[in-house]
Design an enzyme around this catalytic site. Structure first.
Site, PDB file in Angstrom:
ATOM      1  N   LEU A   1       0.849  -1.201   0.000  1.00 15.64           N
ATOM      2  CA  LEU A   1       0.000   0.000   0.000  1.00 15.64           C
ATOM      3  C   LEU A   1       0.882   1.246   0.000  1.00 15.64           C
ATOM      4  O   LEU A   1       1.000   1.961   0.986  1.00 15.64           O
ATOM      5  CB  LEU A   1      -0.919  -0.021   1.240  1.00 15.64           C
ATOM      6  CG  LEU A   1      -1.919   1.124   1.412  1.00 15.64           C
ATOM      7  CD1 LEU A   1      -2.842   1.252   0.223  1.00 15.64           C
ATOM      8  CD2 LEU A   1      -2.718   0.928   2.686  1.00 15.64           C
ATOM      9  N   HIS A   2       1.551   1.461  -1.139  1.00 13.11           N
ATOM     10  CA  HIS A   2       2.406   2.650  -1.223  1.00 13.11           C
ATOM     11  C   HIS A   2       1.564   3.847  -1.649  1.00 13.11           C
ATOM     12  O   HIS A   2       0.326   3.793  -1.613  1.00 13.11           O
ATOM     13  CB  HIS A   2       3.621   2.385  -2.119  1.00 13.11           C
ATOM     14  CG  HIS A   2       3.301   2.015  -3.539  1.00 13.11           C
ATOM     15  ND1 HIS A   2       3.329   2.911  -4.567  1.00 13.11           N
ATOM     16  CD2 HIS A   2       2.935   0.829  -4.086  1.00 13.11           C
ATOM     17  CE1 HIS A   2       3.010   2.296  -5.699  1.00 13.11           C
ATOM     18  NE2 HIS A   2       2.766   1.038  -5.435  1.00 13.11           N
ATOM     19  N   LEU A   3       2.203   4.914  -2.041  1.00 17.08           N
ATOM     20  CA  LEU A   3       1.469   6.169  -2.199  1.00 17.08           C
ATOM     21  C   LEU A   3       0.409   6.126  -3.299  1.00 17.08           C
ATOM     22  O   LEU A   3      -0.692   6.632  -3.115  1.00 17.08           O
ATOM     23  CB  LEU A   3       2.451   7.322  -2.446  1.00 17.08           C
ATOM     24  CG  LEU A   3       1.910   8.728  -2.163  1.00 17.08           C
ATOM     25  CD1 LEU A   3       1.447   8.857  -0.725  1.00 17.08           C
ATOM     26  CD2 LEU A   3       2.973   9.777  -2.462  1.00 17.08           C
TER      27      LEU A   3
END
Lengths: 97, 155
Positions: free
Chosen positions: A18-20
Site C-alpha cells: 500500500l504505497h502512495l
C-alpha cells in the site's frame, strides 16, 4: 436508506504494498461514497480512508491485512468497491502494481 | 523506524532556489549527483522517472510536504534527499498548498519495505501538527537532522 456499519479485513496482495499511488486510488474510490471510511493496520490507529496523508501513514507491505470500516447509507456499496480495489491489487486500467 | 539513519546531513539541501516543481527536482538530483549518491549515468533516468511519477499524480501529500519518489535499480540502498524551499513552491499538492519541505526518495526495488517504512515516517511527521510546524520551521541541515531524531523519539 438506513445507515449501516460494516467492516472487513483485506489482504494487501500487490507486490509493492500500500504505497502512495495505491493509497491515492483507495482515497479516490472511498471519496465516491458518502459513508465514512476508516482504515487501520494490526489494531493500530484508525485513520480517515478519504485522506491521502492519513492513509499513507498506514503504508502496509504485501501480505499484511488492513481493516476497513465503513459507516453510512452506502456502506455496503463502498465496502464492495474498496474490496474489489484492494483484492485486485489496486490495478487501474490494466496498469501494473 | 530509524528514518534519520537514511538521511545524511550533506543530503539536506536547505536553500533550494527553484520556483517550480521540475526545476526543484532537477536541482535535488544534481546535488545528489554532486554528493556522489548517484553516478552521472543515473542523473537523467532518475530525473525523468521522477517527472513521470509526478505526471501520474502529484506527490505533494499536503500540509507543505512532498515525497517525490521512484523505484530504481541503479542504487543498492535507499537514497534520501531532503529539500527546503524557503518560500514554498507550487507542487500541485493534494491540498493545493505550497510545498516547503521535500523528501526525495530513490529506492531499489529489493528495498521496498524500507521505502514503505520511510513513507509511513514522513507522512506521520507531516500529518502531526506539532511536528509539521517544526519541519516547516527548520532552516539548516543540522536543524533538520536533529529534528528527525527528535521526531523519531515521539513515534
Amino acid at each position: 436508506m438506513k445507515d449501516e456499519s460494516l467492516e472487513r479485513d483485506l489482504e494487501i496482495v500487490n507486490e509493492y504494498g500500500l504505497h502512495l499511488r495505491p493509497a491515492g486510488r483507495f482515497v479516490k474510490v472511498a471519496s465516491r461514497f458518502a459513508s465514512e471510511v476508516r482504515v487501520s493496520v494490526d489494531g493500530g490507529e484508525e485513520v480517515d480512508g478519504k485522506s491521502l496523508l492519513a492513509l499513507a501513514t498506514q503504508a502496509a507491505e504485501k501480505g499484511r491485512t488492513i481493516r476497513v470500516r465503513v459507516r453510512g447509507a452506502d456502506a455496503r456499496e463502498a465496502l464492495e468497491a474498496l474490496t474489489r480495489l484492494v483484492a485486485g491489487g489496486f490495478a487501474e486500467s490494466g496498469e501494473e502494481e | 523506524m530509524q528514518f534519520s539513519k537514511l538521511v545524511k546531513k550533506k543530503n539536506v539541501f536547505s536553500d533550494l532556489a527553484s520556483p517550480e516543481r521540475e526545476g526543484l527536482l532537477r536541482e535535488m538530483v544534481t546535488k545528489l549527483r554532486e554528493n556522489e549518491e548517484l553516478t552521472e549515468a543515473d542523473v537523467e533516468p532518475v530525473y525523468e522517472a521522477l517527472l513521470e511519477r509526478e505526471r501520474l499524480g502529484s506527490t505533494g501529500i499536503g500540509k507543505g510536504v512532498a515525497i517525490p519518489h521512484i523505484r530504481y535499480e541503479g542504487v543498492d540502498h535507499v537514497v534520501v534527499g531532503v529539500g527546503r524551499s524557503a518560500n514554498g513552491l507550487d507542487f500541485s499538492a493534494v491540498d493545493g498548498e505550497p510545498v516547503k519541505v521535500v523528501f526525495l526518495i530513490i529506492a531499489p526495488p529489493a528495498k521496498n519495505d524500507e521505502y514503505l517504512s520511510a513513507l509511513r515516517w514522513v507522512t506521520m511527521a507531516a500529518r502531526d501538527d506539532y511536528n509539521n510546524k517544526l519541519l516547516q520551521g527548520a532552516r539548516t541541515p543540522t536543524e533538520f537532522v536533529e529534528l528527525f531524531r527528535d521526531i523519531e523519539e515521539t513515534m
